[in-house]
Design an enzyme around this catalytic site. Structure first.
Site, PDB file in Angstrom:
ATOM      1  N   ARG A   1     -11.691 -50.179  28.848  1.00 12.71           N
ATOM      2  CA  ARG A   1     -12.142 -48.835  28.497  1.00 12.71           C
ATOM      3  C   ARG A   1     -12.584 -48.852  27.038  1.00 12.71           C
ATOM      4  O   ARG A   1     -11.809 -49.242  26.159  1.00 12.71           O
ATOM      5  CB  ARG A   1     -11.001 -47.825  28.698  1.00 12.71           C
ATOM      6  CG  ARG A   1     -11.334 -46.455  28.171  1.00 12.71           C
ATOM      7  CD  ARG A   1     -10.259 -45.394  28.443  1.00 12.71           C
ATOM      8  NE  ARG A   1     -10.711 -44.147  27.855  1.00 12.71           N
ATOM      9  CZ  ARG A   1     -10.127 -43.537  26.825  1.00 12.71           C
ATOM     10  NH1 ARG A   1      -9.004 -44.007  26.300  1.00 12.71           N
ATOM     11  NH2 ARG A   1     -10.637 -42.430  26.310  1.00 12.71           N
TER      12      ARG A   1
ATOM     13  N   HIS B   1     -15.687 -40.279  21.664  1.00  9.80           N
ATOM     14  CA  HIS B   1     -14.352 -40.536  21.116  1.00  9.80           C
ATOM     15  C   HIS B   1     -14.404 -40.169  19.624  1.00  9.80           C
ATOM     16  O   HIS B   1     -14.192 -40.997  18.754  1.00  9.80           O
ATOM     17  CB  HIS B   1     -13.950 -41.994  21.354  1.00  9.80           C
ATOM     18  CG  HIS B   1     -12.468 -42.236  21.364  1.00  9.80           C
ATOM     19  ND1 HIS B   1     -11.788 -42.792  22.430  1.00  9.80           N
ATOM     20  CD2 HIS B   1     -11.521 -42.008  20.429  1.00  9.80           C
ATOM     21  CE1 HIS B   1     -10.497 -42.897  22.158  1.00  9.80           C
ATOM     22  NE2 HIS B   1     -10.303 -42.439  20.933  1.00  9.80           N
TER      23      HIS B   1
ATOM     24  N   GLU C   1      -9.753 -36.766  24.611  1.00  7.73           N
ATOM     25  CA  GLU C   1      -8.812 -35.897  23.903  1.00  7.73           C
ATOM     26  C   GLU C   1      -9.489 -34.772  23.113  1.00  7.73           C
ATOM     27  O   GLU C   1      -9.389 -34.720  21.879  1.00  7.73           O
ATOM     28  CB  GLU C   1      -7.929 -36.724  22.970  1.00  7.73           C
ATOM     29  CG  GLU C   1      -7.167 -37.832  23.682  1.00  7.73           C
ATOM     30  CD  GLU C   1      -6.108 -38.489  22.785  1.00  7.73           C
ATOM     31  OE1 GLU C   1      -6.087 -38.222  21.576  1.00  7.73           O
ATOM     32  OE2 GLU C   1      -5.287 -39.263  23.319  1.00  7.73           O
TER      33      GLU C   1
ATOM     34  N   ASN D   1      -3.896 -39.453  28.743  1.00  9.47           N
ATOM     35  CA  ASN D   1      -3.339 -40.255  27.646  1.00  9.47           C
ATOM     36  C   ASN D   1      -1.944 -39.725  27.344  1.00  9.47           C
ATOM     37  O   ASN D   1      -1.790 -38.538  27.057  1.00  9.47           O
ATOM     38  CB  ASN D   1      -4.191 -40.128  26.379  1.00  9.47           C
ATOM     39  CG  ASN D   1      -5.556 -40.763  26.537  1.00  9.47           C
ATOM     40  OD1 ASN D   1      -5.856 -41.383  27.557  1.00  9.47           O
ATOM     41  ND2 ASN D   1      -6.385 -40.617  25.513  1.00  9.47           N
TER      42      ASN D   1
ATOM     43  N   TYR E   1       1.607 -40.331  25.079  1.00  9.61           N
ATOM     44  CA  TYR E   1       2.328 -41.035  24.011  1.00  9.61           C
ATOM     45  C   TYR E   1       3.733 -40.503  23.775  1.00  9.61           C
ATOM     46  O   TYR E   1       4.631 -41.248  23.423  1.00  9.61           O
ATOM     47  CB  TYR E   1       1.547 -40.963  22.697  1.00  9.61           C
ATOM     48  CG  TYR E   1       0.308 -41.835  22.705  1.00  9.61           C
ATOM     49  CD1 TYR E   1       0.391 -43.189  22.430  1.00  9.61           C
ATOM     50  CD2 TYR E   1      -0.945 -41.300  23.034  1.00  9.61           C
ATOM     51  CE1 TYR E   1      -0.728 -44.007  22.452  1.00  9.61           C
ATOM     52  CE2 TYR E   1      -2.076 -42.110  23.057  1.00  9.61           C
ATOM     53  CZ  TYR E   1      -1.952 -43.463  22.766  1.00  9.61           C
ATOM     54  OH  TYR E   1      -3.061 -44.267  22.802  1.00  9.61           O
TER      55      TYR E   1
ATOM     56  N   GLU F   1      -4.654 -44.088  28.279  1.00 10.98           N
ATOM     57  CA  GLU F   1      -4.046 -44.626  27.049  1.00 10.98           C
ATOM     58  C   GLU F   1      -2.537 -44.465  27.123  1.00 10.98           C
ATOM     59  O   GLU F   1      -2.024 -43.427  27.552  1.00 10.98           O
ATOM     60  CB  GLU F   1      -4.519 -43.881  25.792  1.00 10.98           C
ATOM     61  CG  GLU F   1      -5.910 -44.192  25.352  1.00 10.98           C
ATOM     62  CD  GLU F   1      -6.303 -43.448  24.074  1.00 10.98           C
ATOM     63  OE1 GLU F   1      -5.415 -43.159  23.232  1.00 10.98           O
ATOM     64  OE2 GLU F   1      -7.499 -43.152  23.937  1.00 10.98           O
TER      65      GLU F   1
HETATM   66  C1  FCB Z   1      -5.087 -41.339  20.715  1.00 10.71           C
HETATM   67  C2  FCB Z   1      -6.529 -41.698  20.464  1.00 10.71           C
HETATM   68  C3  FCB Z   1      -6.745 -43.159  20.169  1.00 10.71           C
HETATM   69  C4  FCB Z   1      -5.653 -43.735  19.305  1.00 10.71           C
HETATM   70  C5  FCB Z   1      -4.288 -43.412  19.890  1.00 10.71           C
HETATM   71  C6  FCB Z   1      -3.147 -43.985  19.107  1.00 10.71           C
HETATM   72  O1  FCB Z   1      -4.871 -40.013  20.389  1.00 10.71           O
HETATM   73  O2  FCB Z   1      -7.314 -41.358  21.571  1.00 10.71           O
HETATM   74  O3  FCB Z   1      -8.011 -43.300  19.582  1.00 10.71           O
HETATM   75  O4  FCB Z   1      -5.800 -43.315  18.018  1.00 10.71           O
HETATM   76  O5  FCB Z   1      -4.141 -42.026  19.962  1.00 10.71           O
END
Ligand code: FCB
Length: 440
Positions: free
Chosen positions: A78, A122, A167, A293, A295, A347
């Site tokens: 990607r 992006h 995002e 995504n 985290y 992600e």
């Molecule tokens: C996300 C972004 C990516 C990277 C990660 C850690 O928010 O999409 O570009 O910075 O975080």
């Protein structure tokens, strides 16, 4: 440590990057400046003063990087297209030399049997469009649709998926809400209007790409989290409900239900966006996939200073709480609330303080992080969520936005002085995992 079981045989194993974070070649072959070129060259905006001028020099080393991926046995890559590389002013003339770079990259990927998953935006808006108001200007949505259609026309039959945005929450909230990201504006009303124009641009781009017709599946990538109240107090519970509404539902509801979520819309009050009559019809376009995504979770405390989570599994080098079970919870909730198309985890990964010692990088923390998140993902899949693939962020250490080069997310270490790439332990582990999944 959590156990990873057998994923479906056709599950896609991938890695992810984005253009500004790795390409460099900031003005090579006719590329126009983007808002991140401008922002990163503005003193004080990037923690270590880093810029995207060279980054990982991927613009020149793409063949080496594709060979690295092939060596890791991934199915898919990607990456994003830098709009100002292929259309320097964001409107008008196309830059053939810019398209030629992505053509070479796609050729190289195909030669190595790696599927391409493209993101159109992006975060690197052509500076020329910013000069005309950027995402605050409704016309930018129309320009974006033209750019999307051109990419679909040229590459749509050579890539598996095309995502409109990565995002949009960040573009709106960090670019226009708290000024951490380009273009560096801090204005709540503007950030909310921008989020509406981003959604509109997504819908217009979907329609424009459908008209072109190609084999690529079309969708969008959203950053998402669950929101938990820090305590059982009413204030914390209300904050968590608002957080989920303004961040997750704000982007999902228009796409899937053709409206904004009532809770956030009411709370925004006079800051609510200006919406034209047909906007929700434009935005509510069927998508072929949803990129998620993940985290961390949002931990919502109304106290001053706010309470922090206990973080039983610790925090990453970004200071982000490690909370894998949030991925299960999030996917189950989305699956209940919306008629979801197949999902990709587009992600997931962590920043870690990695160093090369005797040619090795021992990043056991990252292996543990990814293992736990894959187990959490598997749990959601067992409970009925259809997830087609996982893209580890990131292939390479790279330019981590306002943190510059100080935060390392790669499974491949990059020495920015020499541009030498070194596989971290996590890269070797990921290859082993992919091999084992295929054999079983
Ligand atoms: C996300 C972004 C990516 C990277 C990660 C850690 O928010 O999409 O570009 O910075 O975080």
């Amino acid at each position: 440590m959590s156990e990873i079981q057998q994923f479906p045989a056709d599950f896609i194993w991938g890695v992810a990057t984005s253009a500004f974070q790795i390409e460099g070649g900031a003005s090579a072959d006719g590329k126009g400046p983007s808002i991140w070129d401008t922002f990163s060259h503005t003193p004080g905006k990037i923690i270590d003063g880093g810029t995207g001028d060279v980054a990982c020099d991927h613009y020149h080393r793409y063949a080496e990087d594709v060979a690295l991926m092939a060596g890791l046995h991934v199915d898919a890559y990607r990456f994003s297209i830098a709009w100002s590389r292929v259309q320097p002013a964001g409107k008008g003339a196309w830059n053939e030399a810019g398209f030629a770079f992505y053509d070479r990259l796609l050729t190289e990927l195909a030669a190595k049997n790696i599927d391409a998953h493209v993101t159109l935006y992006h975060w690197d808006l052509p500076q020329a469009l910013q000069d005309e108001g950027g995402w605050l200007n409704r016309d930018t949505a129309k320009q974006f649709a033209e750019y999307a259609a051109e990419v679909a026309r040229r590459f749509g039959n050579r890539v598996k998926t095309i995502a409109t945005h990565n995002e949009p929450w960040c573009t709106a909230n960090l670019g226009y809400g708290n000024a951490q990201f380009a273009p560096g504006v801090a204005d709540l009303r503007q950030s909310i209007q921008v989020s509406h124009h981003l959604l509109l641009s997504h819908g217009l781009a979907m329609q424009a790409m459908r008209k072109v017709g190609s084999s690529a599946k079309l969708g969008i990538v959203l950053n998402q989290w669950t929101a938990h109240p820090a305590t059982d107090s009413q204030a914390d519970r209300e904050l968590a409900a608002f957080e989920y509404s303004r961040s997750v539902e704000w982007f999902m509801d228009p796409i899937f239900k053709g409206r904004y979520p009532e809770l956030a819309l009411k709370a925004h009050g006079a800051n609510a966006p200006v919406i034209h009559d047909n906007d929700f019809n434009d935005i509510r376009q069927p998508i072929d996939f949803l990129g998620c995504n993940y985290y961390f979770r949002a931990f919502c405390s109304a106290e001053v200073p706010p309470r922090a989570p206990a973080a039983a599994l610790g925090v990453t080098d970004m200071g982000w709480e490690i909370y894998p079970q949030g991925l299960t919870e999030l996917l189950l909730k989305l699956n209940k609330d919306y008629d979801l198309p197949p999902v990709y985890i587009t992600e997931n990964g962590m920043a870690n303080r990695d160093a090369v010692v005797d040619g090795r990088v021992h990043d056991a923390q990252r292996i543990d992080f990814v293992t736990r998140h894959l187990a959490a993902l598997q749990e959601a899949m067992h409970q009925g969520v259809k997830v087609d693939g996982y893209f580890l962020w990131s292939l390479l250490d790279n330019f981590e936005w306002n943190s510059g080069y100080a935060k390392r997310f790669g499974i491949v270490h990059v020495d920015y002085e020499t541009q030498q790439r070194t596989l971290k332990d996590s890269a070797l582990w990921y290859r082993g995992l992919i091999d084992a999944q295929r054999k079983a």
